[in-house]
Design a protein around this motif. Structure first.
Motif, short mmCIF file in Angstrom:
data_model
loop_
_atom_site.label_atom_id
_atom_site.label_comp_id
_atom_site.label_asym_id
_atom_site.label_seq_id
_atom_site.Cartn_x
_atom_site.Cartn_y
_atom_site.Cartn_z
N ARG A 15 0.84 -1.19 0.00
CA ARG A 15 0.00 0.00 0.00
C ARG A 15 0.88 1.24 0.00
NH1 ARG A 15 -5.66 -0.51 3.15
NH2 ARG A 15 -6.12 -2.70 2.74
N ARG A 16 0.41 2.28 -0.66
CA ARG A 16 1.21 3.50 -0.77
C ARG A 16 1.08 4.35 0.48
NH1 ARG A 16 1.58 8.78 -2.28
NH2 ARG A 16 3.50 9.30 -3.43
N LEU A 17 2.23 4.81 0.96
CA LEU A 17 2.28 5.71 2.10
C LEU A 17 3.48 6.64 1.93
CD1 LEU A 17 1.53 6.68 4.98
CD2 LEU A 17 3.05 4.88 5.85
N ASP A 18 3.21 7.92 1.89
CA ASP A 18 4.27 8.93 1.84
C ASP A 18 4.23 9.70 3.15
OD1 ASP A 18 6.08 10.94 1.41
OD2 ASP A 18 5.20 11.63 -0.47
N LEU A 19 5.19 9.42 4.03
CA LEU A 19 5.20 10.03 5.35
C LEU A 19 5.52 11.52 5.30
CD1 LEU A 19 7.01 7.11 7.11
CD2 LEU A 19 4.74 7.94 7.75
N ALA A 20 6.00 11.99 4.16
CA ALA A 20 6.28 13.42 3.99
C ALA A 20 5.07 14.19 3.47
CB ALA A 20 7.46 13.60 3.04
N ASP A 21 3.91 13.54 3.49
CA ASP A 21 2.67 14.15 3.01
C ASP A 21 1.55 13.68 3.94
OD1 ASP A 21 0.36 14.93 1.74
OD2 ASP A 21 0.90 14.12 -0.22
N LEU A 22 1.11 14.56 4.82
CA LEU A 22 0.12 14.15 5.81
C LEU A 22 -1.20 13.73 5.20
CD1 LEU A 22 0.80 16.73 8.67
CD2 LEU A 22 1.38 14.30 8.62
N SER A 23 -1.52 14.22 4.02
CA SER A 23 -2.74 13.76 3.36
C SER A 23 -2.60 12.30 2.95
CB SER A 23 -3.07 14.62 2.13
OG SER A 23 -2.09 14.48 1.12
N SER A 24 -1.39 11.87 2.57
CA SER A 24 -1.14 10.47 2.26
C SER A 24 -1.24 9.61 3.52
CB SER A 24 0.25 10.32 1.62
OG SER A 24 0.57 8.96 1.42
N VAL A 25 -0.73 10.12 4.63
CA VAL A 25 -0.83 9.40 5.89
C VAL A 25 -2.29 9.20 6.28
CG1 VAL A 25 -0.26 9.46 8.35
CG2 VAL A 25 1.42 10.25 6.67
N ARG A 26 -3.07 10.25 6.17
CA ARG A 26 -4.49 10.15 6.52
C ARG A 26 -5.23 9.18 5.60
NH1 ARG A 26 -3.80 16.04 6.48
NH2 ARG A 26 -3.23 16.66 8.61
N ARG A 27 -4.90 9.22 4.32
CA ARG A 27 -5.55 8.32 3.36
C ARG A 27 -5.19 6.87 3.67
NH1 ARG A 27 -4.71 11.39 -0.49
NH2 ARG A 27 -2.64 10.64 -1.07
N PHE A 28 -3.92 6.61 3.96
CA PHE A 28 -3.49 5.25 4.30
C PHE A 28 -4.24 4.74 5.53
CE2 PHE A 28 -0.91 2.26 6.66
CZ PHE A 28 -0.43 1.40 5.70
N ALA A 29 -4.29 5.56 6.57
CA ALA A 29 -4.96 5.15 7.81
C ALA A 29 -6.45 4.95 7.61
CB ALA A 29 -4.69 6.19 8.90
N ARG A 30 -7.05 5.78 6.79
CA ARG A 30 -8.49 5.66 6.51
C ARG A 30 -8.81 4.36 5.79
NH1 ARG A 30 -9.81 9.45 2.03
NH2 ARG A 30 -9.11 7.63 0.85
N ASP A 31 -7.95 3.98 4.87
CA ASP A 31 -8.22 2.81 4.03
C ASP A 31 -7.86 1.50 4.71
OD1 ASP A 31 -9.10 4.56 2.12
OD2 ASP A 31 -7.27 4.47 0.90
N LEU A 32 -7.02 1.55 5.75
CA LEU A 32 -6.62 0.33 6.45
C LEU A 32 -7.59 0.14 7.61
CD1 LEU A 32 -4.33 -1.86 6.42
CD2 LEU A 32 -3.28 -0.54 8.26
N THR A 33 -8.62 -0.65 7.39
CA THR A 33 -9.71 -0.74 8.36
C THR A 33 -9.59 -1.93 9.31
OG1 THR A 33 -11.01 -2.00 6.75
CG2 THR A 33 -11.30 0.39 6.78
N GLU A 34 -8.65 -2.84 9.06
CA GLU A 34 -8.55 -4.04 9.88
C GLU A 34 -7.72 -3.79 11.14
OE1 GLU A 34 -5.28 -6.53 7.59
OE2 GLU A 34 -6.27 -5.02 6.37
#
Length: 280
Positions: free
Chosen positions: A65-84
């Motif tokens: 899964r894509r995660l760019d820690l230098a972009d908080l919008s990417s962090v939020r998107r990753f966390a939102r989509d990982l529901t388990e």
């Protein structure tokens, strides 16, 4: 005393691990070993292509899964989509002494990526975490200070290593304050930290090769303290590192940290500031 090795990782069948920066170096080794022991491993990476190439070399169940820690919008998107539920969160990805740069949100690149990105990710995932949060620091934290007046090097001239040391000190202060909060809430989740010593990873790729040959240990050995912090019997807030000379190499064990990394007042202040900086 038993020496910890990857063979001592218990059966992790039915558990999910998230490893940031899992496409190379210590993250790749950590993800590989956790997957080999039955965990479902999510490789959280900036480049999906590189992540898929790394996953193809692993046995076991993996997902990229894509995660760019230098972009908080990417962090939020990753966390939102990982529901388990997440049993292990390995905050491994990081930068070491790059040229000056800023994250998408305007933070100095090392502080923004190494600390703030992982701070945001952990807190967003925390309601679903049921095991451990392992954050990778560095012996370089000993040279660090938290400059609350200029965390992102907007006023003083940029110096790459002090910026790195600040970010790695922040990793340890974050771990300590996270564990304090977890304990106060009666949570069974543990926050631990680890450092790899001097490991021959791509972070050291631009260093003098002879230094690597003489002093650095392999990626496999460098990942052992991270795995130790993830699965071994160690206290919340514990810090694992190589047990050899100057903690540069050797079998993992609990190690000490600087006085600055034990400052509870600074840890609480850093948490509050980090919450404000990552809000959105």
């Amino acid at each position: 005393m038993t020496t910890f090795s990857a063979a001592q990782i218990p059966d992790l069948t039915g558990r999910t691990a998230v490893v940031t920066g899992a496409n190379s170096g210590l993250g790749r080794v950590t993800a590989r070993e956790l997957a080999a022991r039955g965990a479902r491993v999510v490789l959280a990476v900036r480049s999906l292509d590189k992540g898929r190439a790394a996953a193809a070399t692993m046995t076991g169940e993996t997902e990229v899964r894509r995660l760019d820690l230098a972009d908080l919008s990417s962090v939020r998107r990753f966390a939102r989509d990982l529901t388990e539920p997440v049993d292990l969160l390995i905050n491994n990805a990081g930068l070491m002494v790059p040229p000056f740069g800023r994250t998408v949100d305007g933070f100095e690149m090392q502080f923004g990526t190494n600390h703030l990105g992982h701070f945001a990710l952990t807190n967003l995932l925390l309601p679903r975490i049921r095991g451990r949060v392992v954050t990778v620091s560095s012996s370089g934290h000993r040279a660090g200070t938290i400059d609350f007046d200029d965390l992102s090097w907007e006023r003083k001239p940029y110096r790459a290593f002090p910026a790195y040391a600040q970010s790695k000190l922040a990793n340890l202060l974050f771990t300590a304050e996270l564990q304090r909060r977890l304990t106060a809430a009666g949570s069974p989740v543990l926050a631990t930290a680890a450092h790899p010593g001097m490991a021959a990873t791509n972070l050291l790729g631009h260093r003098e090769p002879s230094l690597l040959t003489r002093f650095a240990q392999s990626e496999d050995d460098g990942a052992l303290p991270i795995l130790y912090a993830a699965v071994a019997d160690m206290p919340g807030g514990g810090y694992a590192g190589p047990g050899g000379f100057l903690q540069g190499r050797g079998a993992p064990k609990l190690v000490g940290r600087s006085r600055a990394a034990r400052d509870e007042t600074v840890a609480r202040r850093l948490w509050t500031v980090s919450e404000r900086l990552t809000a959105g």
